[in-house]
Structure formats: C-alpha cells, structure tokens
Design a protein around this motif. Structure first.
Motif, PDB file in Angstrom:
ATOM      1  N   TYR A 243       0.833  -1.210   0.000  1.00  0.00           N
ATOM      2  CA  TYR A 243       0.000   0.000   0.000  1.00  0.00           C
ATOM      3  C   TYR A 243       0.875   1.270   0.000  1.00  0.00           C
ATOM      4  CZ  TYR A 243      -2.708   3.853   1.969  1.00  0.00           C
ATOM      5  OH  TYR A 243      -3.260   5.087   2.201  1.00  0.00           O
ATOM      6  N   SER A 246       2.373   1.799  -3.346  1.00  0.00           N
ATOM      7  CA  SER A 246       1.415   2.261  -4.346  1.00  0.00           C
ATOM      8  C   SER A 246       1.088   3.738  -4.166  1.00  0.00           C
ATOM      9  CB  SER A 246       0.125   1.433  -4.265  1.00  0.00           C
ATOM     10  OG  SER A 246      -0.552   1.655  -3.029  1.00  0.00           O
ATOM     11  N   ARG A 247       1.168   4.241  -2.948  1.00  0.00           N
ATOM     12  CA  ARG A 247       0.903   5.643  -2.673  1.00  0.00           C
ATOM     13  C   ARG A 247       2.188   6.487  -2.657  1.00  0.00           C
ATOM     14  NH1 ARG A 247      -3.337   7.386  -4.050  1.00  0.00           N
ATOM     15  NH2 ARG A 247      -3.360   9.048  -2.464  1.00  0.00           N
TER      16      ARG A 247
END
Length: 443
Positions: A243, A246-247
């Motif tokens: 996560y 991805s950010r």
C-alpha cells in the motif's frame, strides 16, 4: 674709427653727425664729447639684450616645466579651441589613444580621439554656460578592455582665450575597490545575522530529520517491534508495504530526507560566516593545494556522466615561498569550492578539453592561490555579484548561493586576505586568493 665718424670734408662731418643722432647722441661738439655717451648707450643696449635673453631662457624653462607637469599627470588632458581643434595634448592622451602630440595638434578632436564624440554636446554646453561639466563613471573601452572614466570639461574664458580643457581620469580600479568595500560591509552584516538564524533553524530541522528517519524505520523495515505492532492491530506488514509503495510514501520520505539534509547544509554554511577559525598555524600551501585536488577528484555524478578526473590539470608552484599562517581546513574549503565550481561550469558548457590551472605564487607581502579554468566565463552582472550571499547561476535545487560568499568571508574576515575574480579574454575565469605572509621564514 675717427675717419668713420669725422668723414672727409664738410660732407663727411655732416654724415658723422647724422650717424650719432641716429644712435641717440644728439648734436656733438667734438670727438671727445660723444665717445663716452656712445659707450654708455652700448652698455645699456648690451644690458637690455642680456635681460631679454635671460627672460627668454626663463620663459623656455617655465614652459618646459609646465609641459613636464602636464605630461607627468596620470590624467588625460586635452585642450581644444571653439572649433574643437586640439591645442594641447599631454602624454596621457598619447598613451590612451596611441596618437603622438605633433600628429594631434591642430586636428579635430573626434579624428584623434573618437571616444569623445559622445561628449561633444557636453563640451558645447560648457562653453556656452561657461561652467565646468562633470560626467562620472562613463563606460569606455580600449583594446577590448572595459573601463570606467570620470570626464571633466573646464571652459577657457580668461585673458581673451576661448576653448575648453578636457580631463579624463580612469576610475576603474577605484570603482572596483568601492565595490569590494561594499561587499565587505555586506559580509559583515550577514555574518552578524548568520549565527542567530542558523541556531533558530537548526532546532526544528533536527526534529524533521529525526522524525523522517523514525517514520522510515516504523513503516518500511521488518524489525520485530513493527511485526508485533502490526499483528496486534490485525495488519499484514507485507500488505502495508504494498500500500505504501502504491501511494509513493517511500518517495515522499526520501524527499523529506533530501530536502532536510540540503537545508542542514545551508545552515552549516551560514554558521561559517560567524565562526572564527582556530589558531592560525604555518601552512604548506602547495601541499594543501594538492590535497584539495585529490578531494576534488572524488566529485563525480553518474546520472550526469560528469567526472572531475576528466579535467586536464596544470600546476605552477613557486619555490621558497614566504610563511603563511592560516587555518588549513578553512582554506581547503575555499579551494575545494573554487575547483568544484570551475569543473561544473566547464562540464555544463560542454568544453571539449576542460583545463584547470592551479598556482601558488610568491607576491612578496602575500602568497597568491589561483584557480583558473577555460570554461565559458561570466557576464559583467555575474562578476559584480558573484560574492553576494544567496546569489547563484545554478538551477533551482542545485546551488545555495553561499559557497563563494562563505569563501570570501573566510579569506577576508578570518584571514585578513583578499579574494577576487578576473575575467579572461576568450572565456574562462581566474579566482585569486591572497593570504598575507606571516613572517620572514621560508617554507
């Protein structure tokens, strides 16, 4: 003699009397009466001739003295008549224009001194108003070298004379000294503020750096404490990392770290303004130059394909140099900054054969360190501002604008030296660092 004045017969006597009257003796009664008067007149005439000769000699002497005074003046002095024809041309004018006095006298001012064509209106105005005219810091050039000149026009209005005297003074060095004094004042002002500013910035900056490092450890590392905290919260660490990736959270942390370190570097350089060096010790400047060069050779950038080791190095070190006392670390910082700036300037200009000239020269009362490149050089504007704090020609994010100003402060304030920039014909820069000799010992 008697025959000459007595003549022969009545006609001869009349001729003699006439001759005596011509020389101012008047009528005479006989030969004995006019000889003493003739001798007196001859003596008066001789005395008058001698006085006139002495007066002419004195006039010639005074004229020669005046010409020597005018020629020995550092100023250019040119006199013109109302039609702007040259009537006086001193040695300074000969040197500046290359025109000798005999070839200048009687000719028009513009024909022998073309640079003054722009000042003709001022000369006319001075003649019209009968008031001097002053032009300060007029830009000029000679053989491609830029100069600044003060031009003064004095009208000639005394004793029936008309015309003007034009005086030209080269004030280039004077202006440079004034700029150096202003620069020194700027350095003192910035130096007084630097310490307080640096300490005020340092405290929150340290918190940012520390927090960024802690965030990276707690979010991205696999240390047991992270694994335990994630399990207790019902979170999978591997899923958390996916996560975060991805950010682009790791990239943001890198940006925080990089920006904070850059700010810390600026603070460190600012502190150099206010920090006096340690006790100055005798320093082997050629050895210091060589050690700094070895450090500079580590300056490379794989992304930009830039490598300092591709530069051709030339050295000139004088023997038997006078002793110089300095703080080696600070002087090395100055030299390293100059070398890196020169190498980067040559790389950015795509110089085909980059060259760096390093010199340590004996100048008697001081030793001169020189770092010279064959890069693109700098403009007049950059040359004037190159030592100003926060002034930089580099792209945003690549330079702080403090390197040369800190170097200037180190040399001038901490070592009582001098630092200057010389622009070279055809491109390139020569930075000179002058450090005062510390005694009669030789190293």
């Amino acid at each position: 003699m008697s025959e000459r004045f007595e003549g022969r017969g009545e006609n001869g006597r009349e001729d003699a009397d006439l001759r005596l009257k011509i020389v101012g003796l008047g009528g005479v009664s006989g030969r004995k009466s006019y000889y003493p008067e003739l001798q007196r007149k001859v003596r008066e005439l001789e005395r008058e001739i001698e006085e006139r000769r002495l007066a002419e000699d004195e006039l010639r002497r005074l004229r020669a003295y005046l010409e020597n005074v005018i020629d020995s003046m550092p100023s250019v002095l040119v006199a013109v008549d109302p039609d702007f024809n040259v009537t006086q041309w001193n040695r300074g004018a000969e040197i500046l224009t290359g025109v000798e006095e005999p070839n200048a006298l009687g000719r028009s001012l513009v024909s022998v001194f073309p640079e003054l064509e722009t000042q003709l209106d001022s000369i006319r105005q001075s003649l019209s108003d009968r008031e001097p005219r002053f032009m300060k810091k007029v830009s000029s050039s000679s053989e491609g070298e830029g100069r600044l000149e003060d031009i003064t026009v004095y009208p000639l209005i005394a004793n029936g004379l008309q015309g003007a005297v034009i005086r030209i003074d080269d004030v280039t060095e004077q202006v440079r000294l004034e700029e150096m004094m202003i620069q020194s004042e700027k350095m003192l002002s910035v130096g007084g503020l630097a310490a307080g500013m640096a300490h005020e910035i340092n405290n929150p900056l340290a918190g940012i750096l520390q927090s960024a490092a802690v965030l990276r450890n707690r979010l991205l590392s696999s240390m047991p404490a992270n694994e335990k905290a994630a399990a207790e919260s019902g979170i999978d660490m591997e899923g958390l990392r996916r996560y975060l990736d991805s950010r682009k959270i790791p990239d943001m942390l890198d940006a925080i770290q990089e920006s904070s370190e850059r700010a810390a570097g600026i603070v460190k350089e600012m502190l150099s303004f206010a920090r006096k060096g340690k006790d100055h010790l005798p320093c082997d400047l050629p050895s210091l130059m060589d050690r700094t060069l070895e450090l500079a050779k580590n300056d490379y950038d794989l992304k930009k394909k830039f490598d300092f080791r591709g530069i051709e190095i030339f050295k000139e070190y004088d023997d038997d140099l006078p002793e110089v006392r300095c703080e080696p670390g600070q002087i090395q910082q100055v030299l390293l900054n100059l070398m890196k700036n020169a190498s980067q300037a040559m790389w950015e200009a795509h110089v085909e054969r980059p060259k760096l000239y390093l010199s340590v020269l004996d100048k008697g009362d001081y030793v001169r360190l020189v770092v010279q490149d064959n890069g693109p050089g700098v403009s007049d504007e950059v040359a004037r501002r190159v030592f100003e704090p926060f002034f930089t020609t580099k792209k945003v994010g690549e330079g702080t604008g403090l390197g040369l100003s800190v170097s200037y402060f180190i040399v001038v304030e901490n070592h009582d030296g001098a630092m200057s920039l010389e622009r070279l014909d055809g491109g390139g820069c020569r930075f000179m660092v002058d450090l005062p000799a510390g005694g009669d010992e030789r190293v």
